[in-house]
Motif scaffolding. Structure first.
Motif, PDB file in Angstrom:
ATOM      1  N   UNK A 185       5.590   6.060 -13.099  1.00 52.94           N
ATOM      2  CA  UNK A 185       5.879   4.980 -11.945  1.00 52.94           C
ATOM      3  C   UNK A 185       6.512   4.057 -12.580  1.00 52.94           C
ATOM      4  N   UNK A 186       7.628   3.462 -12.023  1.00 56.71           N
ATOM      5  CA  UNK A 186       8.412   2.229 -12.665  1.00 56.71           C
ATOM      6  C   UNK A 186       9.024   1.270 -11.366  1.00 56.71           C
ATOM      7  N   UNK A 215      -0.857   2.172 -12.320  1.00 61.68           N
ATOM      8  CA  UNK A 215      -1.285   3.236 -11.268  1.00 61.68           C
ATOM      9  C   UNK A 215      -0.955   4.493 -11.233  1.00 61.68           C
ATOM     10  N   UNK A 216       0.265   4.760 -11.809  1.00 62.97           N
ATOM     11  CA  UNK A 216       0.990   6.377 -11.796  1.00 62.97           C
ATOM     12  C   UNK A 216       0.424   6.878 -12.942  1.00 62.97           C
ATOM     13  N   UNK A 217       0.323   6.059 -14.049  1.00 58.67           N
ATOM     14  CA  UNK A 217      -0.073   6.859 -15.434  1.00 58.67           C
ATOM     15  C   UNK A 217      -1.701   7.300 -15.197  1.00 58.67           C
ATOM     16  N   UNK A 249       4.131  -4.669  -9.227  1.00 55.04           N
ATOM     17  CA  UNK A 249       4.009  -4.655 -10.608  1.00 55.04           C
ATOM     18  C   UNK A 249       2.925  -3.909 -11.067  1.00 55.04           C
ATOM     19  N   UNK A 250       2.151  -3.055 -10.349  1.00 53.60           N
ATOM     20  CA  UNK A 250       0.911  -2.316 -10.956  1.00 53.60           C
ATOM     21  C   UNK A 250       1.267  -0.887 -10.848  1.00 53.60           C
ATOM     22  N   UNK A 268       0.878  -1.266  -0.130  1.00 56.44           N
ATOM     23  CA  UNK A 268      -0.045   0.096   0.024  1.00 56.44           C
ATOM     24  C   UNK A 268       0.724   1.387   0.044  1.00 56.44           C
ATOM     25  N   UNK A 269       2.295   1.210   0.103  1.00 55.52           N
ATOM     26  CA  UNK A 269       2.964   2.218   0.051  1.00 55.52           C
ATOM     27  C   UNK A 269       3.094   2.975  -1.305  1.00 55.52           C
TER      28      UNK A 269
END
Ligand SMILES: NC(=O)c1ccc[n+]([C@@H]2O[C@H](COP(=O)([O-])OP(=O)(O)OC[C@H]3O[C@@H](n4cnc5c(N)ncnc54)[C@H](OP(=O)(O)O)[C@@H]3O)[C@@H](O)[C@H]2O)c1
Length: 314
Positions: free
Chosen positions: A256-257, A248-250, A243-244, A219-220
């Motif tokens: 996010x990477x 999630x960032x997009x 992996x998500x 959850x971080x």
């Protein structure tokens, strides 16, 4: 020579001191007489059958570990950067079979740097995988400009304590999460703010962060995305947990990477210079003997290690 071999994936009792031949070297390798080894969470994950276990299971014997500092004993025919007697350090063959838990290690010339004279073998071994991770992420992914707000999770840990010092050096305003007992440590590394994650959700007290280094996952990731500015970047490094992060960032207009550190002697040379100049320091909280590698693994398993721990060879 003595080496600690892994006789089966599982508990620390499977780390067994064994006599094996000194490794041969190829033309582009050097033989290093090891003085210090550092231990990382990936060593523990791999010992348990996760981490790099799927890559290593074909080898017999398996020798864990990637971080070494030591003295060059022999050089391959095409090696030009090092000679017998040089003090060197680096992260060897990662991802791959590093074979660092041994008296002698065959190391590619391209994975090593000269150890600064003013830095001990234990401080140098510590500044391999964890320091390289922090440095490669900050250089390749963070584009830090003076005043950038950077959030480093696990700021008191192996990767985190280097990331705080390096971000500060690059001009960032650094915020670090750690428990209350590590407050002074994190501020002493150069963080401008410490957030005690046991007392206060970090997302309640900060916003508009430019860059997050997440070494916790779960959850971080969602919680960190709440504090990132639009267009900001989060890099998440725990294996399997993130992996998500890209999707999630997009979805929120952010980057996010995930990231995996790579052996790189050029980056090690830069770390060597940072250590030599005192810009970055290794905080070695405990030193173990070669016969105490099992205890060193148990220490990392607590998830509470301050800075780094190191195993010294005679
Ligand atoms: N992808 C890659 O290339 C790569 C490279 C290196 C490491 N990693 C991964 O990154 C993770 C961290 O590695 P590491 O070497 O830094 O581990 P570590 O040194 O074992 O981290 C220990 C630190 O974590 C802190 N911590 C624990 N829970 C926390 C929380 N909820 N919030 C903030 N801090 C917390 C502890 O501080 P307190 O005692 O104050 O709680 C402790 O100082 C591991 O999963 C490792 O496998 C990945």
């Amino acid at each position: 020579m003595k080496a600690i071999t892994l006789i089966g994936f599982g508990g620390v009792e499977n780390l067994v001191k064994t006599d094996i031949p000194i490794p041969d070297i190829s033309d582009d390798e050097v033989l290093v007489k090891v003085k210090a080894i550092s231990i990382n969470p990936v060593d523990i994950k791999t010992r348990k059958g996760r981490g790099h276990a799927s890559k290593l299971k074909e080898y017999n014997p398996i020798i864990l570990g990637w971080d070494i500092s030591g003295i060059v004993d022999k050089t391959g025919k095409s090696v030009t950067s090092f000679k017998k007697g040089d003090e060197v350090f680096g992260m060897i063959n990662f991802p791959g079979h590093g074979k660092a838990y041994a008296e002698y290690v065959a190391a590619p010339e391209s994975h090593l740097a000269l150890k600064p004279f003013n830095v001990s073998h234990e401080e140098a071994a510590a500044a391999s995988l964890a320091a390289l991770t922090a440095w490669q992420i900050l250089k390749e992914k963070a584009s830090i400009k003076p005043g950038y707000k950077v959030l480093i999770h696990s700021a008191a840990g192996g990767v985190g304590h280097y990331a705080v010092q390096m971000s500060k050096h690059l001009g960032a305003y650094v915020i670090g999460t750690a428990s209350g007992k590590n407050r002074d440590f994190v501020l002493g590394l150069g963080a401008s703010e410490h957030i005690d994650y046991e007392k206060q959700p970090f997302e309640d007290v900060i916003e508009d962060i430019d860059f997050v280094l997440d070494s916790i996952g779960g959850d971080y990731i969602d919680r960190s995305l709440k504090v990132l500015r639009c267009g900001g970047t989060i890099i998440s490094i725990p294996s399997g947990a993130s992996e998500f992060v890209t999707e999630k960032a997009k979805a929120k207009g952010m980057n996010g990477e995930t990231f995996r550190v790579k052996s790189d002697g050029g980056d090690m040379k830069e770390i060597s210079a940072l250590l030599q100049m005192g810009i970055v320091k290794s905080h070695v909280s405990k030193i173990f003997g070669f016969d105490e590698i099992q205890s060193a693994h148990l220490q990392i398993e607590t998830g509470k290690t301050k800075g780094k721990i190191v195993v010294m060879l005679p």
